[in-house]
Design a protein around this motif. Structure first.
Motif, PDB file in Angstrom:
ATOM      1  N   HIS A  88      35.379  35.105  54.477  1.00  0.00           N
ATOM      2  CA  HIS A  88      34.047  34.552  54.920  1.00  0.00           C
ATOM      3  C   HIS A  88      33.076  35.682  55.056  1.00  0.00           C
ATOM      4  CE1 HIS A  88      31.595  31.901  57.795  1.00  0.00           C
ATOM      5  NE2 HIS A  88      30.882  32.252  56.662  1.00  0.00           N
TER       6      HIS A  88
ATOM      7  N   ILE B  80      30.928  22.132  58.393  1.00  0.00           N
ATOM      8  CA  ILE B  80      31.272  22.613  57.120  1.00  0.00           C
ATOM      9  C   ILE B  80      32.270  21.703  56.452  1.00  0.00           C
ATOM     10  CG2 ILE B  80      32.496  24.237  55.560  1.00  0.00           C
ATOM     11  CD1 ILE B  80      29.893  25.439  57.102  1.00  0.00           C
ATOM     12  N   ASP B  81      32.021  21.109  55.289  1.00  0.00           N
ATOM     13  CA  ASP B  81      32.585  20.223  54.334  1.00  0.00           C
ATOM     14  C   ASP B  81      34.085  20.720  54.287  1.00  0.00           C
ATOM     15  OD1 ASP B  81      33.690  18.198  52.918  1.00  0.00           O
ATOM     16  OD2 ASP B  81      32.194  18.283  51.228  1.00  0.00           O
TER      17      ASP B  81
ATOM     18  N   VAL C 241      29.867  29.032  62.350  1.00  0.00           N
ATOM     19  CA  VAL C 241      29.199  28.031  61.359  1.00  0.00           C
ATOM     20  C   VAL C 241      29.774  26.765  61.685  1.00  0.00           C
ATOM     21  CG1 VAL C 241      28.787  27.541  59.008  1.00  0.00           C
ATOM     22  CG2 VAL C 241      29.010  29.967  59.803  1.00  0.00           C
TER      23      VAL C 241
ATOM     24  N   VAL D   9      34.890  22.775  51.243  1.00  0.00           N
ATOM     25  CA  VAL D   9      34.495  24.107  51.379  1.00  0.00           C
ATOM     26  C   VAL D   9      35.425  25.059  52.099  1.00  0.00           C
ATOM     27  CG1 VAL D   9      32.704  25.753  52.035  1.00  0.00           C
ATOM     28  CG2 VAL D   9      32.025  23.497  50.991  1.00  0.00           C
TER      29      VAL D   9
END
Length: 77
Positions: A32, A9-10, A6, A13
């Protein structure tokens, strides 16, 4: 088992994921996996409307009439 990457991602987060994992003594990767599993594979809860619609049609309207209080007034007035 497959791998999942992924990207983008900020950081907020990622930090929240690491904090949550730490609270439960798990790695961020394990947390996760658990979040994805719970979000995608957990049995969906029924909506309120579905629960009401599934209730059996029993009883008569008179079974649900409000009792009258002293003097003939409704007990909820």
């Amino acid at each position: 088992m497959a791998n999942l990457v992924v990207r983008n991602i900020d950081e907020e987060v990622v930090s929240a994921l690491k904090e949550r994992a730490g609270r439960f003594g798990r790695s961020a990767e394990a947390e996760h996996r658990l979040i994805l599993t719970n979000a995608l594979l957990r049995t969906k809860k029924k909506s309120f409307a579905e629960v009401i619609a599934a209730m059996p049609d029993v009883g008569e309207d008179t079974d649900f009439e409000r009792p009258q209080g002293a003097g003939g007034n409704n007990v909820f007035d």
